[in-house]
Design a protein around this motif. Structure first.
Motif, PDB file in Angstrom:
ATOM      1  N   THR A 151       0.830  -1.209   0.000  1.00 37.85           N
ATOM      2  CA  THR A 151       0.000   0.000   0.000  1.00 37.85           C
ATOM      3  C   THR A 151       0.862   1.257   0.000  1.00 37.85           C
ATOM      4  O   THR A 151       0.609   2.200  -0.756  1.00 37.85           O
ATOM      5  CB  THR A 151      -0.940   0.018   1.222  1.00 37.85           C
ATOM      6  OG1 THR A 151      -1.750  -1.165   1.204  1.00 37.85           O
ATOM      7  CG2 THR A 151      -1.843   1.243   1.193  1.00 37.85           C
ATOM      8  N   VAL A 152       1.903   1.282   0.845  1.00 35.57           N
ATOM      9  CA  VAL A 152       2.762   2.458   0.962  1.00 35.57           C
ATOM     10  C   VAL A 152       4.226   2.045   0.893  1.00 35.57           C
ATOM     11  O   VAL A 152       4.645   1.108   1.596  1.00 35.57           O
ATOM     12  CB  VAL A 152       2.517   3.216   2.285  1.00 35.57           C
ATOM     13  CG1 VAL A 152       3.393   4.468   2.356  1.00 35.57           C
ATOM     14  CG2 VAL A 152       1.051   3.589   2.448  1.00 35.57           C
ATOM     15  N   LEU A 165       1.425   3.224  10.393  1.00 40.16           N
ATOM     16  CA  LEU A 165       0.657   2.480   9.399  1.00 40.16           C
ATOM     17  C   LEU A 165       0.437   1.045   9.854  1.00 40.16           C
ATOM     18  O   LEU A 165      -0.659   0.492   9.703  1.00 40.16           O
ATOM     19  CB  LEU A 165       1.376   2.509   8.047  1.00 40.16           C
ATOM     20  CG  LEU A 165       1.417   3.860   7.325  1.00 40.16           C
ATOM     21  CD1 LEU A 165       2.280   3.765   6.075  1.00 40.16           C
ATOM     22  CD2 LEU A 165       0.015   4.341   6.972  1.00 40.16           C
ATOM     23  N   CYS A 167       3.146  -1.838   4.420  1.00 43.25           N
ATOM     24  CA  CYS A 167       4.092  -0.882   3.841  1.00 43.25           C
ATOM     25  C   CYS A 167       5.475  -1.517   3.778  1.00 43.25           C
ATOM     26  O   CYS A 167       5.743  -2.540   4.420  1.00 43.25           O
ATOM     27  CB  CYS A 167       4.129   0.413   4.647  1.00 43.25           C
ATOM     28  SG  CYS A 167       4.626   0.206   6.369  1.00 43.25           S
ATOM     29  N   PHE A 209       0.691   4.658  -2.475  1.00 45.07           N
ATOM     30  CA  PHE A 209       1.256   5.918  -2.003  1.00 45.07           C
ATOM     31  C   PHE A 209       2.756   5.759  -1.773  1.00 45.07           C
ATOM     32  O   PHE A 209       3.232   4.676  -1.431  1.00 45.07           O
ATOM     33  CB  PHE A 209       0.607   6.359  -0.677  1.00 45.07           C
ATOM     34  CG  PHE A 209      -0.894   6.355  -0.689  1.00 45.07           C
ATOM     35  CD1 PHE A 209      -1.603   7.392  -1.269  1.00 45.07           C
ATOM     36  CD2 PHE A 209      -1.602   5.308  -0.107  1.00 45.07           C
ATOM     37  CE1 PHE A 209      -2.987   7.390  -1.284  1.00 45.07           C
ATOM     38  CE2 PHE A 209      -2.990   5.289  -0.102  1.00 45.07           C
ATOM     39  CZ  PHE A 209      -3.686   6.342  -0.698  1.00 45.07           C
ATOM     40  N   ARG A 252       0.834  11.033  -5.961  1.00 42.93           N
ATOM     41  CA  ARG A 252       0.780  10.039  -4.891  1.00 42.93           C
ATOM     42  C   ARG A 252       2.011  10.089  -3.989  1.00 42.93           C
ATOM     43  O   ARG A 252       2.186   9.214  -3.133  1.00 42.93           O
ATOM     44  CB  ARG A 252       0.644   8.644  -5.494  1.00 42.93           C
ATOM     45  CG  ARG A 252      -0.684   8.419  -6.222  1.00 42.93           C
ATOM     46  CD  ARG A 252      -1.739   7.984  -5.248  1.00 42.93           C
ATOM     47  NE  ARG A 252      -3.062   7.860  -5.851  1.00 42.93           N
ATOM     48  CZ  ARG A 252      -4.054   7.162  -5.318  1.00 42.93           C
ATOM     49  NH1 ARG A 252      -3.858   6.499  -4.188  1.00 42.93           N
ATOM     50  NH2 ARG A 252      -5.234   7.122  -5.893  1.00 42.93           N
ATOM     51  N   VAL A 298      -3.758   8.384   5.302  1.00 37.71           N
ATOM     52  CA  VAL A 298      -3.780   7.108   4.584  1.00 37.71           C
ATOM     53  C   VAL A 298      -4.771   6.153   5.238  1.00 37.71           C
ATOM     54  O   VAL A 298      -5.535   5.460   4.544  1.00 37.71           O
ATOM     55  CB  VAL A 298      -2.371   6.492   4.534  1.00 37.71           C
ATOM     56  CG1 VAL A 298      -2.424   5.074   3.953  1.00 37.71           C
ATOM     57  CG2 VAL A 298      -1.439   7.364   3.707  1.00 37.71           C
ATOM     58  N   SER A 349      -8.200   7.050   4.209  1.00 37.78           N
ATOM     59  CA  SER A 349      -8.447   6.742   2.805  1.00 37.78           C
ATOM     60  C   SER A 349      -8.659   5.239   2.592  1.00 37.78           C
ATOM     61  O   SER A 349      -9.593   4.821   1.905  1.00 37.78           O
ATOM     62  CB  SER A 349      -7.277   7.225   1.954  1.00 37.78           C
ATOM     63  OG  SER A 349      -7.434   6.862   0.601  1.00 37.78           O
ATOM     64  N   ASP A 365     -10.762  10.683   1.427  1.00 40.69           N
ATOM     65  CA  ASP A 365      -9.497  11.262   0.989  1.00 40.69           C
ATOM     66  C   ASP A 365      -9.297  12.698   1.448  1.00 40.69           C
ATOM     67  O   ASP A 365      -8.379  13.380   0.987  1.00 40.69           O
ATOM     68  CB  ASP A 365      -9.396  11.215  -0.544  1.00 40.69           C
ATOM     69  CG  ASP A 365      -9.202   9.799  -1.059  1.00 40.69           C
ATOM     70  OD1 ASP A 365      -8.833   8.920  -0.255  1.00 40.69           O
ATOM     71  OD2 ASP A 365      -9.422   9.571  -2.265  1.00 40.69           O
ATOM     72  N   LEU A 416      -5.767  13.298   2.768  1.00 39.14           N
ATOM     73  CA  LEU A 416      -4.740  13.268   1.723  1.00 39.14           C
ATOM     74  C   LEU A 416      -4.725  14.577   0.944  1.00 39.14           C
ATOM     75  O   LEU A 416      -3.656  15.142   0.684  1.00 39.14           O
ATOM     76  CB  LEU A 416      -4.996  12.098   0.773  1.00 39.14           C
ATOM     77  CG  LEU A 416      -4.812  10.686   1.350  1.00 39.14           C
ATOM     78  CD1 LEU A 416      -5.274   9.652   0.342  1.00 39.14           C
ATOM     79  CD2 LEU A 416      -3.352  10.450   1.733  1.00 39.14           C
TER      80      LEU A 416
END
Length: 424
Positions: free
Chosen positions: A16-17, A33, A40, A167, A289, A322, A325, A331, A334
């Motif tokens: 995801t990240v 996160l 991530c 992202f 992003r 995040v 979202s 969002d 973000l």
């Protein structure tokens, strides 16, 4: 960009990240996160040993301590006893103690070396199953304006890899690849050169009981703890000075004079360098992003201890945006990330600028002149004698002075574990 057969065959995965950089900003982003149940990957170009030994800031402000506490991370990543909240200002040898107690309840600031925070964050993130890849070379970012950016890098054994993500968090500092990847004309840089140099000295010498800032006609000096047996010293000097012009004897003589401490105990000097005091703000702090976090977006003068703490604030806002979202399909955070971060960035830049000018102008009037010196002395006198001035200073030091952006604090707390992150 046309890809050859070799590039098309390179190993790839997705997350995801992708977090670029394993300093305080990147590790905090990734840890928050994980606490939110979001996968991530951290990419770091240095070895784990090199990252763990980088010595920088030494204060985790009250706001940041409470942020870690609200995410359920304070016990794992913050050690040592809370600061007593006192700073010593020594003006021409006369001591003045100023408190950062603003009357609020909750955990207090910690005098905590950055390298120890990084070590604790690293250990906690890995123990929690986090994916942290050291010695990631030749990192490049692609398709940042699209829905699925890709990040390419080369492993320690030379293998090319690609990660697809939703992202990218650019946490790789002022000279990293993240900000450099953003096309020309997107960002505006606001820079200020204070015209002041500092010789910074790390020594195996007894630390002070509390942070010490000294003003005298000989120039500014400071003494901070960097561990139970280590001290960091700062000496005002011309910006173009060279470290070699400051041998050990000159360093200790200048410190004893400026700190008004003839009995100052010396120790082996393990590092010394000269740097120029400067401040920079890049805006916006996002492109497509890609979201810039910490020093990748802003540099602040060291006085006030705001550099690392601003990075921790950015990390908190980004992680919550995040989370909202991914889990709430909202969002708002973000889209507003840059605006929300920059409100505090400019607030802390102003405080740091105020403190920098005050402490340097109050000492040596050869740079700014006797009128500015008189004004700076008046500001210090007000700080030492006015309850309201001291209260304002305390709020700025703790980071609890800021009126929160209400939009930034909507929604539930972390999904996986912990309670809702505290407000600014």
């Amino acid at each position: 960009m046309t890809e050859g057969p070799e590039e098309l065959r390179e190993p790839s995965d997705s997350t995801t990240v992708v977090v670029i950089g394993a300093g305080p900003a990147g590790l905090t982003v990734a840890s928050l996160l994980r606490r939110s149940g979001i996968d991530c990957v951290i990419l770091e170009r240095l070895t784990r040993g090199r990252v763990a030994q980088r010595q920088r800031a030494g204060i985790v402000e009250t706001r940041a301590v409470r942020m870690f506490d609200s995410w359920g991370l304070a016990e794992q990543v913050l050690g040592g006893a809370p600061s007593d909240g006192l700073m010593e200002f020594r003006v021409d040898g006369e001591s003045h103690l100023v408190s950062d107690d603003d009357g609020s309840e909750g955990p207090r600031a910690r005098l905590y070396p950055q390298q120890v925070l990084v070590q604790k964050l690293t250990a906690t993130y890995l123990a929690d199953g986090g994916d942290l890849r050291f010695e990631a070379a030749d990192i490049s970012l692609h398709d940042l304006a699209g829905d699925r950016p890709t990040v390419r890098y080369r492993t320690a054994d030379g293998t090319l890899r690609t990660i697809t993500c939703a992202f990218v968090a650019g946490c790789d500092g002022d000279h990293g690849i993240s900000r450099a990847t953003i096309p020309d004309g997107v960002l505006t840089a606001h820079a200020f050169d204070h015209g002041i140099g500092w010789l910074t000295v790390l020594a195996d010498a007894p630390p002070p009981a509390r942070p010490l800032l000294a003003v005298s006609p000989h120039g500014f000096a400071a003494h901070f703890a960097r561990g139970p047996h280590t001290s960091r010293y700062y000496l005002q000097c011309p910006p173009e000075a060279r470290p070699g012009a400051w041998p050990d004897n000159r360093v200790w003589e200048a410190l004893r004079t400026r700190l008004a401490d003839p009995a100052l105990v010396p120790g082996p000097i393990t590092d010394r360098e000269v740097f120029r005091l400067r401040s920079v703000v890049h805006e916006p702090m996002q492109y497509g992003r890609l979201f810039l976090v910490g020093d990748a977006a802003h540099i602040v003068s060291p006085l006030g201890g705001k550099g690392m703490n601003l990075a921790l604030h950015d990390a908190d806002l980004f992680a919550r945006a995040v989370r909202d979202s991914v889990h709430g399909h909202d969002d708002t955070g973000l889209h507003a990330y840059s605006r929300r971060c920059l409100r505090r960035v400019w607030n802390d830049q102003e405080f740091s600028h105020w403190l920098t000018r005050t402490l340097h102008d109050a000492g040596d009037d050869t740079h700014s002149g006797p009128f500015q010196r008189g004004l700076a002395r008046a500001r210090l006198d007000r700080l030492f004698t006015s309850r309201n001035a001291a209260r304002t200073f305390a709020e700025l030091m703790t980071g609890l002075d800021f009126v929160p952006d209400v939009e930034a604090h909507d929604g539930p707390g972390p999904v996986a574990r912990g309670s809702a992150p505290a407000g600014d």
